[in-house]
Design an enzyme around this catalytic site. Structure first.
Site, PDB file in Angstrom:
ATOM      1  N   HIS A 278      -2.450   6.690   5.123  1.00 46.75           N
ATOM      2  CA  HIS A 278      -1.892   7.001   6.452  1.00 46.75           C
ATOM      3  C   HIS A 278      -1.579   8.490   6.588  1.00 46.75           C
ATOM      4  CE1 HIS A 278      -1.409   2.870   8.011  1.00 46.75           C
ATOM      5  NE2 HIS A 278      -1.151   2.532   6.758  1.00 46.75           N
ATOM      6  N   ASP A 341       2.091   2.014   2.089  1.00 46.99           N
ATOM      7  CA  ASP A 341       1.332   0.836   2.536  1.00 46.99           C
ATOM      8  C   ASP A 341      -0.156   1.142   2.718  1.00 46.99           C
ATOM      9  OD1 ASP A 341       2.280   2.552   4.626  1.00 46.99           O
ATOM     10  OD2 ASP A 341       1.484   1.140   6.086  1.00 46.99           O
ATOM     11  N   GLU A 342      -0.936   0.095   2.610  1.00 54.90           N
ATOM     12  CA  GLU A 342      -2.359   0.096   2.997  1.00 54.90           C
ATOM     13  C   GLU A 342      -3.131   1.323   2.513  1.00 54.90           C
ATOM     14  OE1 GLU A 342      -2.107  -2.272   7.229  1.00 54.90           O
ATOM     15  OE2 GLU A 342      -1.518  -0.186   7.214  1.00 54.90           O
ATOM     16  N   SER A 343      -2.915   1.692   1.253  1.00 54.09           N
ATOM     17  CA  SER A 343      -3.670   2.833   0.712  1.00 54.09           C
ATOM     18  C   SER A 343      -4.989   2.317   0.148  1.00 54.09           C
ATOM     19  CB  SER A 343      -2.844   3.530  -0.375  1.00 54.09           C
ATOM     20  OG  SER A 343      -1.950   4.422   0.212  1.00 54.09           O
ATOM     21  N   HIS A 344      -5.823   1.807   1.053  1.00 57.54           N
ATOM     22  CA  HIS A 344      -7.022   1.089   0.608  1.00 57.54           C
ATOM     23  C   HIS A 344      -8.046   1.973  -0.094  1.00 57.54           C
ATOM     24  CE1 HIS A 344      -5.175  -2.137   2.660  1.00 57.54           C
ATOM     25  NE2 HIS A 344      -5.622  -1.880   3.876  1.00 57.54           N
TER      26      HIS A 344
END
Ligand code: TNX
Length: 528
Positions: A278, A341-344
């Site tokens: 993000h 979060d969501e550190s894909h």
């Protein structure tokens, strides 16, 4: 009875003054409408209410009396005079206890330690002659005033003088919060919200005894807080928002103003700088933060999980050090939220040492770490807190490492979720969330094995991919936020949907007086 009356008339003939006194006494008594304190709409519902079925009348002769440290109590009285003077049109002088005030007074009292009330609890006792708010400190007095506010007619919220009567049901309320952290999160990164908008939100949060506002200050689409040592973050990285419109950011001075404004309403600001994912707004502002040394384009879409800081490079940690230092310096509250979060696109073998390092940096600046539940993959330090949004396994993992949990279950209290399939704003990846669904749940039942002492509190996030302005914010937040406030404040045994929906229905006039554009759910018996 009859003969007594006859007698009165006889004596009155002789002593007209006596009759005048008698009539004025009975007359005053007759004005007091019996009012049932336990039938009033108070949200969150207090711990204990004992009604005495009469009423107190606030009049032009009333005043506010301070019992205890005059300097602190003068401050405590301010929200009360700001509420009452414009709408009642009364002068309501503030004076030390003992001063003579002709009408019934409101007494603010801080006599010392009442351990059962804690720091935020209060006692509100209302008789026909006076109202008394007792607490251990400013926070408790503030909350006692918020309850008193909900006991007054909704027109007390208006800013021009209204006709009375200003009656309040008599009895006693003893009240204190169940959870220490009762919050909301606002994503000002996807769509920017002005200082005025945030203040307006703070006002509404404080009415329902919320005590934390978490600001999601950075994301792929925008960086919203001035960092003096990295100025492009805002001049470039803050210039746009989702959809390509003009973005914005808070200067450090403006942020400090928000912190102060919130503090006066017993609300602590929690700043979030989301990392390592993000982060496109930062990656676009400084080429050196990218592993390939090339700045990215600004992004105004709504995908998630495509960006990452370069976790192997030193400059990344210099950057984080500067950001954490500058933000911590202007944040008196205890928490710094590191996102996580969501550190894909960050490989797990890079993500774990990254989170470990950031925890150290934050600790070195005297703050406790909050992070989304993914951070539990790392080794959590003693002052790290996990925010449960989606993954029970991560949350359990965090809890087993000793971290307390902040509850933001997406399926229950993501305020950006649509109410149902027909509501236009919002997303529905987690669920459609009607008013009842956002209210009828308990943190203890959501994570197996969790105990009360593992819970920090609750927080309702508003992500703003689809929310562009304050009216849309109000529509998504209200009335679901009131249910979250009650989950955070009121003990489980007091929470009951059938009772709650009736109290919520009665908040309608207050929300309207405050000009709040709430969602008029058909599940609620709204009282016009
Ligand atoms: C998930 S919740 C996200 C956000 C989105 C949100 C939309 C979380 C920690 N990450 O980036 O805005 O869903 O509902």
């Amino acid at each position: 009875m009859k003969s007594l009356k006859k007698h009165s008339i006889f004596y009155a003939w002789l002593f007209p003054g006596l009759l005048a006194i008698m009539l004025s006494c009975t007359g005053e008594k007759e004005q007091r409408t019996p009012k049932d304190l336990s039938a009033e709409s108070i949200i969150p519902i207090p711990v204990a209410i004992t009604p005495t079925n009469s009423s107190f009348l606030l009049t032009a002769e009333s005043g506010i009396l301070l019992d205890g440290d005059q300097e602190i109590l003068t401050k405590a009285a301010q929200p009360l005079t700001e509420l009452l003077r414009p709408s009642t049109g009364y002068e309501l002088p503030v004076a030390p206890l003992g001063e003579s005030i002709p009408g019934g007074s409101i007494i603010l009292s801080m006599p010392g330690k009442d351990d059962s009330l804690g720091e935020e609890g209060y006692e509100l006792s209302i008789s026909e002659d006076q109202v008394k708010v007792t607490a251990n400190g400013l926070a408790g007095i503030y909350y006692g005033i918020q309850t008193l506010r909900q006991l007054l007619p909704a027109k007390v919220e208006l800013s021009v003088a209204q006709e009375g009567p200003w009656e309040i049901a008599t009895g006693t309320i003893r009240d204190f919060p169940d959870m220490e952290y009762r919050g909301a999160m606002l994503d000002v990164a996807r769509h920017f919200f002005s200082v005025e908008d945030v203040k307006h939100y703070i006002d509404l949060l404080s009415l329902y005894k919320m005590n934390y506002l978490h600001l999601h200050l950075s994301d792929d689409q925008g960086w919203r807080i001035e960092i003096k040592s990295w100025p492009n973050l805002t001049t470039h990285g803050g210039s746009l928002e989702v959809g390509g419109g003009e973005g914005g950011f808070y200067t450090q001075e403006q942020y400090k103003g928000l912190v102060q404004y919130a503090m006066e309403r017993n609300i602590t600001i929690v700043p979030e700088i989301d990392m390592p994912g993000h982060t496109n707004a930062a990656l676009s502002s400084y080429a050196e933060l990218n592993c390939d040394g090339k700045a990215t384009e600004l992004y105004t879409g709504t995908e998630v999980g495509f960006s990452t800081l370069c976790t192997a490079s030193e400059v990344t940690y210099k950057f984080i050090e500067d950001v954490v230092r500058e933000v911590s310096e202007i944040t008196p509250g205890p928490y710094f939220h590191m996102g996580g979060d969501e550190s894909h696109v960050t490989p797990m073998e890079d993500y774990i040492p990254f989170v470990n390092k950031v925890q150290e940096i934050v600790a070195a600046h005297g703050k406790k770490v909050l992070g989304w539940d993914e951070i539990a993959h790392a080794e959590l330090k003693p002052n790290t807190f996990v925010q449960f949004w989606d993954n029970v396994k991560n949350t359990t993992n965090g809890m087993n490492q000793g971290a307390k949990v902040l509850f933001s279950p997406a399926k229950k209290i993501y305020l950006d979720m649509q109410y149902d399939s027909t509501t236009k704003l919002g997303l529905h990846w987690a669920a459609y969330i009607e008013i009842d669904s956002a209210y009828i749940w308990d943190p203890l039942a959501l994570v197996p094995g969790i105990r009360k002492e593992n819970i920090l509190g609750v927080e309702a996030p508003l992500w703003t991919e689809t929310i562009t302005n304050i009216d849309e914010l109000e529509y998504m937040v209200f009335p679901r936020l009131l249910g979250v406030a009650e989950i955070g404040w009121s003990p489980l045994e007091k929470r009951n949907w059938e009772d709650y929906k009736v109290r919520l229905g009665k908040q309608s006039t207050r929300l309207k007086a405050l000009n709040v554009d709430y969602y008029p759910s058909t599940l609620v018996p709204w009282v016009e």
